[in-house]
Design a protein around this motif. Sequence first.
Motif, short mmCIF file in Angstrom:
data_model
loop_
_atom_site.label_atom_id
_atom_site.label_comp_id
_atom_site.label_asym_id
_atom_site.label_seq_id
_atom_site.Cartn_x
_atom_site.Cartn_y
_atom_site.Cartn_z
N LYS A 2 0.84 -1.19 0.00
CA LYS A 2 0.00 0.00 0.00
C LYS A 2 0.88 1.25 0.00
CE LYS A 2 -4.08 -2.02 2.15
NZ LYS A 2 -5.07 -1.93 3.23
N ARG A 3 0.39 2.30 -0.64
CA ARG A 3 1.21 3.48 -0.89
C ARG A 3 1.64 4.23 0.37
NH1 ARG A 3 -2.52 6.45 -5.23
NH2 ARG A 3 -4.11 5.19 -4.21
N LEU A 4 0.83 4.18 1.43
CA LEU A 4 1.11 5.00 2.61
C LEU A 4 1.34 4.15 3.86
CD1 LEU A 4 -1.54 7.85 2.11
CD2 LEU A 4 0.85 7.82 1.39
N GLU A 5 1.76 2.92 3.71
CA GLU A 5 1.82 2.04 4.87
C GLU A 5 2.87 2.47 5.90
OE1 GLU A 5 4.69 -1.53 3.12
OE2 GLU A 5 2.61 -1.91 3.62
N ASN A 6 3.82 3.31 5.51
CA ASN A 6 4.84 3.78 6.46
C ASN A 6 4.51 5.15 7.05
OD1 ASN A 6 6.50 1.47 6.08
ND2 ASN A 6 7.28 2.35 4.18
N CYS A 22 -10.36 10.89 4.91
CA CYS A 22 -9.66 10.15 5.96
C CYS A 22 -9.68 8.65 5.67
CB CYS A 22 -10.31 10.45 7.31
SG CYS A 22 -9.53 9.65 8.71
N LEU A 23 -10.82 8.15 5.26
CA LEU A 23 -10.95 6.72 4.96
C LEU A 23 -10.08 6.32 3.78
CD1 LEU A 23 -14.77 6.21 5.51
CD2 LEU A 23 -12.93 5.18 6.84
N ASN A 24 -9.94 7.17 2.78
CA ASN A 24 -9.09 6.86 1.64
C ASN A 24 -7.62 6.77 2.05
OD1 ASN A 24 -11.12 6.63 -0.26
ND2 ASN A 24 -11.01 8.77 -0.89
N LEU A 25 -7.20 7.66 2.95
CA LEU A 25 -5.82 7.59 3.45
C LEU A 25 -5.60 6.30 4.25
CD1 LEU A 25 -5.48 11.31 4.60
CD2 LEU A 25 -4.29 10.26 2.67
N HIS A 26 -6.61 5.94 5.04
CA HIS A 26 -6.54 4.70 5.82
C HIS A 26 -6.44 3.49 4.91
CE1 HIS A 26 -7.46 1.74 8.90
NE2 HIS A 26 -8.52 1.35 8.22
N GLN A 27 -7.27 3.48 3.85
CA GLN A 27 -7.27 2.35 2.92
C GLN A 27 -5.98 2.26 2.13
OE1 GLN A 27 -10.91 3.11 0.80
NE2 GLN A 27 -12.19 2.57 2.57
N ALA A 28 -5.26 3.40 2.02
CA ALA A 28 -3.97 3.39 1.34
C ALA A 28 -2.84 2.91 2.24
CB ALA A 28 -3.64 4.78 0.80
N LEU A 155 0.32 12.01 -0.27
CA LEU A 155 -1.04 12.08 0.26
C LEU A 155 -1.99 12.59 -0.81
CD1 LEU A 155 0.92 12.02 2.72
CD2 LEU A 155 -0.73 13.45 3.91
N PHE A 156 -1.55 13.61 -1.54
CA PHE A 156 -2.38 14.18 -2.59
C PHE A 156 -2.65 13.14 -3.69
CE2 PHE A 156 -0.48 18.64 -1.64
CZ PHE A 156 -1.26 18.74 -0.50
N ASP A 157 -1.69 12.26 -3.92
CA ASP A 157 -1.87 11.22 -4.93
C ASP A 157 -3.01 10.28 -4.56
OD1 ASP A 157 0.16 12.18 -6.52
OD2 ASP A 157 1.66 10.76 -5.79
#
Length: 293
Positions: A2-6, A22-28, A155-157
């Motif tokens: 996932k793109r934002l796991e770190n 917020c949910l989209n960031l979580h899912q990423a 994040l914007f991506d």
Amino acid sequence: MKRLENYTLGFIGLGLMGRPMCLNLHQAGARLIVHNRSPEAAKQLERAGILSVATPAEVARSADIILLMVADTPAVEQVLFGPSGLVEGLRENGLIIDMGTTAVGPTREFAKRLKQHGVDYVDAPVSGGEIGAINGTLTIMAGGEEQAIQRALPLFDVLGSRFTHVGDIGAGQIAKAANQVIVGLNIGAVAEALTLARQAGADPAKVREALMGGFASSRILEVHGQRMIDGDFAPGGKITTQHKDLRQALELAADYHLELPATRLNAELYQTLIDQGLGDLDHSALIKVLKGE
């Protein structure tokens, strides 16, 4: 992967736009620590594995990058500098990204104050409404230093499909003011056109269909024109929010001795609906003024 796991991110403001973002960031893959003025909205996200905390300061103690999606300029100031605000827990080298629609002058002042704490600030308001927030297809317009923008890009991506670094601090909010002028006036134009069609004896749905093939075609005609025809005004963007944004655009224009007569009239029409107790409807409900409802 996932793109934002770190990433560990803070997020404040879980309304129509903030919650799906917020949910989209979580899912990423990001770990989220959230706060909302109404605690219940934050508690609901705990079921998805998102941590909620009681104050903005607690968010700041847990995350280096914090996104804001709150109602207006006073709310941003309260979250940043009010009691138990972010400033009480900020980490040096942190980054705050304001993705709401905030006045330009205060945005620049907030950035200066935060810089004294070693924290970068980016103003990155969005366009696309609740639909864009849910689908991760927002248009993002940002102001800030290049290094801060680069930190925010991953994040914007996730949150959007189109991003523009407009310029220095405040430039994103200038772009959003221009956006809201166009949106407000376009909604007004569609409302007038469809009202004219109905009163003159044509089917508004057929008129809209015809106009979608020519120069009058727009996203507003497509989405909000259909809402006007259906009478479906469940909020994707509230009247109160649109009015606030137009008022900020008028205030910005006044700072530069500029008059925006069509924008002023448009804001007055939205104020009429607010005075009638309809402020929580979708901004496409502007047509109600013309129909005399």
